[in-house]
Structure formats: structure tokens, C-alpha cells
Design a protein around this motif. Structure first.
Motif, mmCIF file in Angstrom:
data_model
loop_
_atom_site.group_PDB
_atom_site.id
_atom_site.type_symbol
_atom_site.label_atom_id
_atom_site.label_comp_id
_atom_site.label_asym_id
_atom_site.label_seq_id
_atom_site.Cartn_x
_atom_site.Cartn_y
_atom_site.Cartn_z
ATOM 1 N N SER A 86 0.666 -1.359 0.280
ATOM 2 C CA SER A 86 -0.118 -0.049 0.066
ATOM 3 C C SER A 86 1.096 1.297 0.288
ATOM 4 O O SER A 86 0.526 2.432 -0.112
ATOM 5 C CB SER A 86 -0.857 -0.361 1.467
ATOM 6 O OG SER A 86 0.167 -0.039 2.703
ATOM 7 N N GLY A 87 2.082 1.113 0.103
ATOM 8 C CA GLY A 87 3.432 2.071 0.811
ATOM 9 C C GLY A 87 3.217 2.707 1.304
ATOM 10 O O GLY A 87 4.068 3.355 1.549
ATOM 11 N N LEU A 166 9.045 -9.361 0.224
ATOM 12 C CA LEU A 166 9.487 -10.295 -2.242
ATOM 13 C C LEU A 166 7.659 -9.367 -2.103
ATOM 14 O O LEU A 166 7.966 -8.700 -3.512
ATOM 15 C CB LEU A 166 8.518 -11.456 -1.865
ATOM 16 C CG LEU A 166 9.319 -12.751 -1.570
ATOM 17 C CD1 LEU A 166 9.347 -14.015 -2.244
ATOM 18 C CD2 LEU A 166 11.010 -12.090 -2.474
ATOM 19 N N TRP A 169 9.065 -6.511 -4.928
ATOM 20 C CA TRP A 169 9.337 -6.736 -6.522
ATOM 21 C C TRP A 169 7.497 -7.172 -6.788
ATOM 22 O O TRP A 169 7.027 -7.468 -7.964
ATOM 23 C CB TRP A 169 10.088 -7.841 -6.619
ATOM 24 C CG TRP A 169 11.277 -7.097 -6.463
ATOM 25 C CD1 TRP A 169 12.002 -6.712 -6.534
ATOM 26 C CD2 TRP A 169 12.418 -6.953 -5.099
ATOM 27 N NE1 TRP A 169 13.473 -5.687 -5.899
ATOM 28 C CE2 TRP A 169 13.028 -6.714 -5.433
ATOM 29 C CE3 TRP A 169 11.715 -7.804 -3.958
ATOM 30 C CZ2 TRP A 169 14.343 -6.813 -4.140
ATOM 31 C CZ3 TRP A 169 12.995 -8.068 -2.619
ATOM 32 C CH2 TRP A 169 14.153 -7.124 -3.112
ATOM 33 N N THR A 170 6.983 -8.174 -6.305
ATOM 34 C CA THR A 170 5.645 -8.881 -6.903
ATOM 35 C C THR A 170 4.034 -8.312 -5.737
ATOM 36 O O THR A 170 4.376 -8.273 -4.506
ATOM 37 C CB THR A 170 5.557 -9.550 -7.058
ATOM 38 O OG1 THR A 170 4.175 -10.325 -7.305
ATOM 39 C CG2 THR A 170 6.042 -10.888 -5.629
ATOM 40 N N SER A 171 3.223 -7.733 -6.571
ATOM 41 C CA SER A 171 1.664 -7.162 -5.460
ATOM 42 C C SER A 171 1.312 -8.955 -5.581
ATOM 43 O O SER A 171 0.149 -8.839 -4.715
ATOM 44 C CB SER A 171 1.409 -6.604 -7.029
ATOM 45 O OG SER A 171 1.587 -7.353 -7.219
ATOM 46 N N GLU A 172 2.317 -9.591 -5.419
ATOM 47 C CA GLU A 172 1.130 -10.917 -5.336
ATOM 48 C C GLU A 172 2.310 -12.197 -3.964
ATOM 49 O O GLU A 172 1.796 -13.466 -3.993
ATOM 50 C CB GLU A 172 1.644 -12.007 -6.129
ATOM 51 C CG GLU A 172 0.419 -11.264 -7.676
ATOM 52 C CD GLU A 172 0.251 -12.128 -8.879
ATOM 53 O OE1 GLU A 172 -0.474 -12.903 -8.713
ATOM 54 O OE2 GLU A 172 0.436 -11.351 -9.665
ATOM 55 N N PRO A 176 2.683 -16.686 -1.752
ATOM 56 C CA PRO A 176 4.279 -17.490 -1.259
ATOM 57 C C PRO A 176 4.549 -17.180 -0.269
ATOM 58 O O PRO A 176 4.504 -18.133 0.921
ATOM 59 C CB PRO A 176 5.177 -16.347 -1.700
ATOM 60 C CG PRO A 176 5.044 -15.500 -3.400
ATOM 61 C CD PRO A 176 3.372 -15.407 -2.638
#
Lengths: 264, 325
Positions: A86-87, A166, A169-172, A176
């Protein structure tokens, strides 16, 4: 250090403030341990021992799982993922505080509440178990157990922090994290002692950090390893901790450097 | 006067990863990443003196927030340099961070479930404030922001306006010398916007703090800033006094006339663009160079009760600026 102590105390308040979430969490955990306890109680039947564990030892392992799961596996990985995605993490990066230390303070607060609650729950079950538990008489075993559990909690924090990072680098990274936590619990021995597994798989897992999280502290508590070997196991835990602390800090630094702070 | 901020050729390219969709794509992009560069800020230079209150204007995506993020140390520029309070912001030195604050209107640093005063207590520890300083600063902020009874209420139970004020208090507790405000009045009602503006002006006046603010609300800018910096598509378009911005970019003025009896709008149109015409008056947009002649003609040829020559609304100027570049 004071800032992290204050963060710990505020997080403690916040965890207690969310009473309904806490109660639901605890009830869920209690239900799991009660099922496992009933399952092993029925499985053991009249057998004096199973896989090298006496009846009291096996039931104690199960009860210990409640405490270790609550202390070791409680964390705020999802919050870290959310704050990066969300920043919101920006508000920490512009203040003079180290986010990793801050996240650890928050985790410790949650661990404190959950572990205290788990000890009470286990106390209740011990009364129900009527003597079918194993308690070490040697104070050194207690000390070794506390040290092993503390190292396990710190290793888990670093591992979870690493996977949560992570999100840079990834929104998902929620995916993981979920898979990681599920696998971790299995490989750590948080469902059953790893002695249940085939020898080859057990040996493969022994080369990973996962047994350090639950299986090792539980065996130290049950005095399944002599004190000298227990110290070796603690040294191995310390090695894993050093490695993951370094890797998670490096990954975080790299993540922050590439952080694009969404929106512009 | 010492410079609070000095930026030279500040440039930021966003490298957005071009990745395959899905989870596996995310993992793959960790090892084999392809990027697309987008220039968000393009060689911007300016200098802001200590104690100045400067408006930073630009359309959405012009590069305002990116610039503020570089000046606060959140982002490292692709090229150029900047010094804020004598520090290079992106080195994120604690001595620098103790003297600045970045407030982003839509992002909160407050703890949601517990009262705001707990976040204040955390910030006291983070910024290393003594109990006496903490009490003194907090009392002042509580008074200026009228926070009194809201301090002990869980943040989630506060209204948006109360939360925004608590947010400002949390950001200013350590009394920063440099305040970077990104849309500080967004989402607030008119009364609260006014209070927030009064507070920002008073904070700047009392403590001589340097304030740089972005806002889409032109009232914020008009009421607070004598100087504005305008950027468009990452480039600096204007840096100077707000009133000169109007002179420079508004090619016309407004003539507002009141008449004793109705006049013919079609007839008035020979003097300028008629934007409104009713029974008792009319409004015209007249090119700057024709204002004097048009005003004289209106006075001479129409039954004038009153005539005013006005500058174009700053809001319109900025809107025109962004649509014509």
C-alpha cells in the motif's frame, strides 16, 4: 533501543485491544491442539510407547505444540506485506527508525500475548490429562528449552520477513507467504513429531532450518537429546539465525533501494 | 538567507518492470527482469530559502509527489542533485530525518485501533524528544489543532477531519524545520480545510519552518503561498510570485459591468467574449491589450451603473496552463 521498547508496549496494547480477534485466534488454536491431543490419545491407546516416545512424552509434545506454535509462528508478516504493497511503509522510511527492528518489536508483542495465553490453555489441558505429561526436573533442560524456543522465534521472524519483503517486487507476495507458512509448519514438526516421517525425508529435512523451529525445542524440552547435543543444536540454530538475519536485512535493503513508492 | 532546499537538475525515471502476469511471472521477474523507463521528473532546479512557504503546482502525474519523495529521501533520483537542510536526502541520515516531515494526505502513520496519543508517544521515542519538549510541543499542537478530547479516542472512531488533524500533530511533534505536505487538505470539508490552512500558516510563522506544499485545492495555494513552482510533465514551467503567474499566463482580464437597463449581448460581443449577460449586467473576457479601450467604450456607449476590471481566477490560470502545454 527506547523506540523499539515503546513500539513493543504500544503493539501489546493494540493486540489486547483487538479482543475478539485474539479470542477467536486462541479458540482456533485450542481446537487444533485439542484435536491433536485426542487423536494421539486414541492412537496410543494402551501402548506404552510409540516411535521412541512414551505416552506422556508424545502427549506432552502435542501440548508443547500449542505453546511453540503460538510463540514461534505468531507474527505480522501479512502486515509487512500490506504496508509495502500500500506504500504505507513510506512513513517509516522517512523517520529515524529501522523498520526491521520495529517489525520485530511488534512481533514480540504479539508473541508475548499468544504465548502467555497458550501456557494457560496448556495448563488447563494438563489438568484434564491427569498426569500424562512430561515435565523436566532439571532446571538446565528448562533453560535450554527457553533458549531454543527464543532462537526458533527469531529464525521464524527473519524467514517471514524475508518472504514478506518480496512484496517490493511482486504484488502477489501474499501467495508465497501463505504457501511458505503452511509448508513451514509441516516441515518444522508443528503437526506431529518428525519421527513419524520416512527416514529419507527426515534426513532431508534435517539439512534445512525448519526442524529448528519446533521439533528441536520440543525434543530439548523432552530431554530426547543429551545436554551436549542440545548445545550443538542450539549452535546450529544460532547459525541459521545469523544467516537469515543477514539475508533478510540484505533483501530489505535491496527492496528499499528499488522501492518505487507507488503514485506520483 | 540560507537555503532550505537546493535542487539541481533533479531527474527521476521510474523503472517499471514489464513482467508476465501471474505468480510465476512475479518469481521469474526476480531473476530475469525487463524494464520500461518513464521520466517522472526531468531536470528540475530550484532553491527555497529557510522559512519560505512555497506552493508546488502541477496536474496529476506532473511529478510533484515524486519530487517531494526525492526531497524527503524516499526516492533516489536518476540524475541531478539536491540538498535539503544541508543533507543529501536519499542518504536517509537520522540527523536529517529528525528535522523533516513528509505528510501525504492519503496515507496515515497513526495506529488505527488505539488512541492517537499512543502514536505520539512512539514518535516521541523515535525522534528522541525529552518529556519536557514532548509535553511542550504536544500542548501547542493540541491548542492549534483543537485536538483536546480526541487524543484519547481510538483513531478508527475519529472523523476524517479529526484524523487529519491528529495526523498533522503526529508529523509535527518533533517540530521539523522542513515540512513537505502532499495534498494536506484532501478529503476535508470546507471548514476543516480552512482550519488546516490556518494551522500551516501559523506553524510556518511561529517556528520559521520551511513548507513546501502540493495541492489541487487552489484556495490552499492562494491563501498560503506567495511563491509557486509549477511543473508539467516533469519539467519546471514557472517559479516565482503567485500574482506574476496570473499576469504571465492569463492573456485576458475580466470586465464585470452592471447596467441601469438591459443591453444587447450580441452588441457587447464586439468588445470581448461575453461569458454572462442578464437584465442587470454582463461579464466579458477581454484581451489584456484591449482592456482600457473596451472599458472606455462600455462607459461611453452603455448605461453603466458600475464597472470592475478583474484578474482571471488563479484556478482558471492554472487549469489553462495545464491544458495548453
Amino acid at each position: 533501543m527506547r523506540k523499539y521498547a515503546v513500539a513493543y508496549s504500544i503493539a501489546l496494547q493494540e493486540t489486547l485491544q483487538r479482543r475478539s480477534a485474539l479470542i477467536m485466534d486462541r479458540l482456533g488454536g485450542f481446537a487444533v491442539v485439542l484435536s491433536l491431543y485426542s487423536f494421539w490419545d486414541a492412537l496410543l491407546g494402551d501402548k506404552p510407547s510409540f516411535l521412541g516416545y512414551t505416552r506422556a512424552e508424545m502427549l506432552t509434545y502435542v501440548l508443547l505444540l500449542n505453546v511453540l506454535r503460538s510463540f514461534v509462528f505468531t507474527g505480522r508478516g501479512w502486515q509487512v506485506v500490506g504496508e509495502i504493497s500500500s506504500g504505507r511503509v513510506s512513513s517509516y522510511l522517512v523517520r529515524p527508525i529501522r523498520y526491521q527492528g520495529y517489525a520485530l518489536a511488534l512481533d514480540l508483542a504479539q508473541k508475548t500475548v499468544h504465548a502467555a495465553s497458550a501456557v494457560l490453555e496448556v495448563g488447563l489441558l494438563v489438568l484434564l490429562a491427569r498426569g500424562h505429561v512430561f515435565l523436566p526436573r532439571d532446571p538446565a533442560a528448562w533453560l535450554l528449552f527457553i533458549a531454543a524456543a527464543a532462537l526458533a522465534a527469531l529464525i521464524f521472524f527473519c524467514l517471514e520477513f524475508m518472504v514478506s519483503s518480496l512484496a517490493f517486487w511482486t504484488s502477489e507476495s501474499g501467495g508465497p507467504l501463505f504457501c511458505f507458512e503452511l509448508f513451514l509448519q509441516f516441515a518444522a514438526g508443528a503437526f506431529f513429531p518428525l519421527d513419524v516421517l520416512p527416514a529419507a525425508l527426515r534426513q532431508a529435512l534435517a539439512a534445512t532450518p525448519f526442524p529448528s523451529l519446533v521439533y528441536v525445542p520440543a525434543r530439548v524440552f523432552l530431554q530426547k537429546v543429551p545436554p551436549a547435543e542440545a548445545l550443538n543444536l542450539l549452535a546450529v540454530q544460532a547459525g541459521w539465525l545469523a544467516l537469515f538475519a543477514l539475508v533478510s536485512a540484505a533483501l530489505w535493503r535491496r527492496g528499499v533501494d528499488s522501492y518505487a513508492a507507488e503514485g506520483g | 538567507m540560507a537555503a532550505a532546499i537546493e535542487a539541481h537538475g533533479l531527474t527521476k525515471d521510474y523503472r517499471s518492470p514489464v513482467k508476465e502476469l501471474g505468480l510465476w511471472g512475479g518469481v521469474k521477474s526476480l531473476f530475469d527482469r525487463k524494464f520500461k523507463d518513464t521520466r517522472a521528473v526531468d531536470g528540475v532546479s530550484f532553491r527555497i530559502e529557510e522559512g519560505e512557504l512555497v506552493g508546488f503546482l502541477g496536474a496529476n502525474g506532473a511529478g510533484k509527489t515524486t519530487t517531494l519523495k526525492m526531497l524527503s529521501g524516499l526516492l533516489t533520483p536518476t540524475a541531478g542533485s539536491a540538498a535539503a537542510l544541508g543533507f543529501t536526502p536519499w542518504r536517509r541520515q537520522p540527523e536529517f530525518q529528525r528535522q523533516i516531515s513528509l505528510v501525504m494526505g492519503q496515507r496515515s502513520q497513526l495506529w488505527w485501533e488505539i488512541p492517537a496519543q499512543e502514536t505520539f508517544r512512539l514518535n516521541q521515542a523515535i525522534y528522541g524528544l525529552s518529556d519536557a519538549d514532548f509535553r511542550k510541543h504536544l500542548d501547542e499542537l493540541v491548542e492549534l489543532l483543537e485536538l483536546g478530547e480526541h487524543l484519547s479516542v481510538p483513531v478508527k472512531k475519529l472523523s476524517l477531519g479529526q484524523r487529519m488533524r491528529a495526523e498533522l500533530a503526529a508529523a509535527l511533534l518533533h517540530r521539523p524545520r522542513l515540512l513537505l505536505l502532499d495534498e494536506p487538505t484532501i478529503g476535508l470539508d470546507v471548514v476543516m480545510q480552512k482550519k488546516a490552512r490556518e494551522f500551516i500558516r501559523e506553524y510556518n510563522r511561529r517556528h520559521g519552518a520551511t513548507v513546501m506544499l502540493t495541492s489541487h485545492n487552489m484556495t490552499d495555494v492562494v491563501e498560503l503561498c506567495r511563491r509557486v513552482i509549477v511543473i508539467e510533465r516533469g519539467r519546471l514551467l514557472y517559479d516565482g510570485p503567485l500574482d506574476r503567474l496570473v499576469e504571465r499566463y492569463a492573456d485576458h482580464k475580466i470586465l464585470r459591468a452592471r447596467f441601469h437597463k438591459p443591453v444587447d449581448a450580441a452588441d457587447l460581443a464586439r468588445l470581448g467574449t461575453v461569458t454572462a449577460c442578464g437584465d442587470d449586467g454582463a461579464t466579458l473576457q477581454v484581451p489584456r491589450e484591449k482592456v482600457a479601450a473596451s472599458a472606455a467604450e462600455i462607459l461611453r456607449s452603455y448605461p453603466v451603473a458600475d464597472l470592475n476590471v478583474e484578474e482571471v481566477d488563479i484556478d482558471d490560470v492554472v487549469r489553462r496552463l495545464f491544458t495548453h502545454t
